[in-house]
Design an enzyme around this catalytic site. Structure first.
Site, PDB file in Angstrom:
ATOM      1  N   ASN A  48       0.849  -1.170   0.000  1.00 25.23           N
ATOM      2  CA  ASN A  48       0.000   0.000   0.000  1.00 25.23           C
ATOM      3  C   ASN A  48       0.901   1.241   0.000  1.00 25.23           C
ATOM      4  O   ASN A  48       1.796   1.355   0.835  1.00 25.23           O
ATOM      5  CB  ASN A  48      -0.901  -0.032   1.238  1.00 25.23           C
ATOM      6  CG  ASN A  48      -1.925   1.067   1.242  1.00 25.23           C
ATOM      7  OD1 ASN A  48      -1.586   2.236   1.168  1.00 25.23           O
ATOM      8  ND2 ASN A  48      -3.194   0.691   1.348  1.00 25.23           N
ATOM      9  N   HIS A  59      -3.480   0.699  -3.364  1.00 26.44           N
ATOM     10  CA  HIS A  59      -3.568  -0.359  -2.356  1.00 26.44           C
ATOM     11  C   HIS A  59      -2.495  -1.401  -2.649  1.00 26.44           C
ATOM     12  O   HIS A  59      -1.904  -1.416  -3.735  1.00 26.44           O
ATOM     13  CB  HIS A  59      -4.952  -0.999  -2.384  1.00 26.44           C
ATOM     14  CG  HIS A  59      -6.008  -0.151  -1.748  1.00 26.44           C
ATOM     15  ND1 HIS A  59      -7.237  -0.643  -1.390  1.00 26.44           N
ATOM     16  CD2 HIS A  59      -6.019   1.161  -1.390  1.00 26.44           C
ATOM     17  CE1 HIS A  59      -7.952   0.312  -0.838  1.00 26.44           C
ATOM     18  NE2 HIS A  59      -7.241   1.425  -0.839  1.00 26.44           N
ATOM     19  N   GLU A  61      -2.588  -4.604  -3.333  1.00 29.23           N
ATOM     20  CA  GLU A  61      -2.849  -5.459  -4.502  1.00 29.23           C
ATOM     21  C   GLU A  61      -2.593  -4.693  -5.795  1.00 29.23           C
ATOM     22  O   GLU A  61      -2.004  -5.229  -6.738  1.00 29.23           O
ATOM     23  CB  GLU A  61      -4.299  -5.972  -4.467  1.00 29.23           C
ATOM     24  CG  GLU A  61      -4.620  -6.833  -3.268  1.00 29.23           C
ATOM     25  CD  GLU A  61      -5.137  -6.067  -2.055  1.00 29.23           C
ATOM     26  OE1 GLU A  61      -5.804  -6.700  -1.213  1.00 29.23           O
ATOM     27  OE2 GLU A  61      -4.877  -4.841  -1.932  1.00 29.23           O
ATOM     28  N   CYS A  86     -10.372  -5.239  -0.509  1.00 23.08           N
ATOM     29  CA  CYS A  86     -11.515  -4.335  -0.505  1.00 23.08           C
ATOM     30  C   CYS A  86     -12.280  -4.490  -1.815  1.00 23.08           C
ATOM     31  O   CYS A  86     -11.874  -5.238  -2.708  1.00 23.08           O
ATOM     32  CB  CYS A  86     -11.030  -2.893  -0.334  1.00 23.08           C
ATOM     33  SG  CYS A  86     -10.163  -2.256  -1.792  1.00 23.08           S
ATOM     34  N   CYS A  89     -10.086  -3.620  -4.976  1.00 22.99           N
ATOM     35  CA  CYS A  89      -9.103  -4.652  -5.307  1.00 22.99           C
ATOM     36  C   CYS A  89      -9.793  -5.935  -5.755  1.00 22.99           C
ATOM     37  O   CYS A  89      -9.317  -6.607  -6.674  1.00 22.99           O
ATOM     38  CB  CYS A  89      -8.180  -4.888  -4.118  1.00 22.99           C
ATOM     39  SG  CYS A  89      -7.167  -3.418  -3.760  1.00 22.99           S
ATOM     40  N   ASP A 149      -8.191   4.982   4.575  1.00 18.58           N
ATOM     41  CA  ASP A 149      -7.835   3.925   3.625  1.00 18.58           C
ATOM     42  C   ASP A 149      -9.043   3.113   3.200  1.00 18.58           C
ATOM     43  O   ASP A 149      -9.157   2.717   2.052  1.00 18.58           O
ATOM     44  CB  ASP A 149      -6.764   3.008   4.214  1.00 18.58           C
ATOM     45  CG  ASP A 149      -6.153   2.102   3.159  1.00 18.58           C
ATOM     46  OD1 ASP A 149      -5.548   2.644   2.209  1.00 18.58           O
ATOM     47  OD2 ASP A 149      -6.283   0.873   3.287  1.00 18.58           O
TER      48      ASP A 149
END
Length: 152
Positions: A48, A59, A61, A86, A89, A149
C-alpha cells in the site's frame, strides 16, 4: 503470540507479500502487502502506497499488479495479500480473471470474499497471526489513517 515470535509461512509468495507489508509500515504507510505468483514463482510484489505517493488507489494489490506490468493472462496466477481485499481490489481481481487469492488475515477487515467467490475466485484465508498483530497495532495507533484507507 506477538508479531516477532510468529512463525513465517512456508510459502515464498506469501512471505513476499508479508515482507512488502512490513516495508510499507517502515515507510510510514499502511501495512498491507501483496504478491503475484505464477507456478509458485513470484512475479512481483508491492505494498500500500497511498500515504507515500498520495495516491488514493495505490492499495497493496494494485501496487503488486502495477509492479508485475502487463501480462498476457492472469488466469494462471495467484494473488497473495496480507489483508482481505476491498471492493476496489476485488474488482481488479475479477477484471483480470485471477483465479485464486491467498489472504493473510480477515479478522481486522472482512473484505469482499462473497463478491470474489460469487465470481468463481478461490479464496484461501491463512489467518496468519503476524498479519493480524501488525494490522491491529496499526489500526489502534492510526485510526484516522485507517478510516481514510477504507473510505470510512
Amino acid at each position: 503470540m506477538t508479531q516477532s515470535d510468529a512463525q513465517p509461512s512456508q510459502d515464498p509468495a506469501f512471505e513476499a507479500a508479508y515482507q512488502a507489508a512490513r516495508e510499507g509500515l517502515r515507510e510510514g504507510g499502511i501495512p498491507i502487502g501483496a504478491a503475484l505468483a505464477r507456478g509458485g514463482m513470484v512475479i512481483a510484489s508491492g505494498h500500500n502506497e497511498r500515504v507515500q505517493n498520495g495516491d488514493p488507489i495505490a492499495h497493496g494489490e494494485m501496487s503488486a499488479l502495477r509492479a508485475a506490468g502487463r501480462q498476457k493472462s492472469y488466469r494462471d496466477t495467484t494473488l497473495y495479500t496480507t489483508l482481505a481485499p476491498c471492493a476496489m481490489c476485488a474488482g481488479t481481481i475479477i477484471q483480470f480473471k485471477i483465479p485464486r487469492v491467498v489472504v493473510g488475515e480477515a479478522r481486522t477487515f472482512g473484505g469482499e470474499f462473497e463478491l470474489l467467490r460469487s465470481r468463481g475466485v478461490e479464496v484461501v484465508v491463512l489467518d496468519d497471526q503476524r498479519c493480524v498483530d501488525m494490522m491491529r497495532t496499526f489500526q489502534e495507533e492510526n485510526p484516522e489513517l485507517w478510516a481514510e484507507d477504507i473510505a470510512e
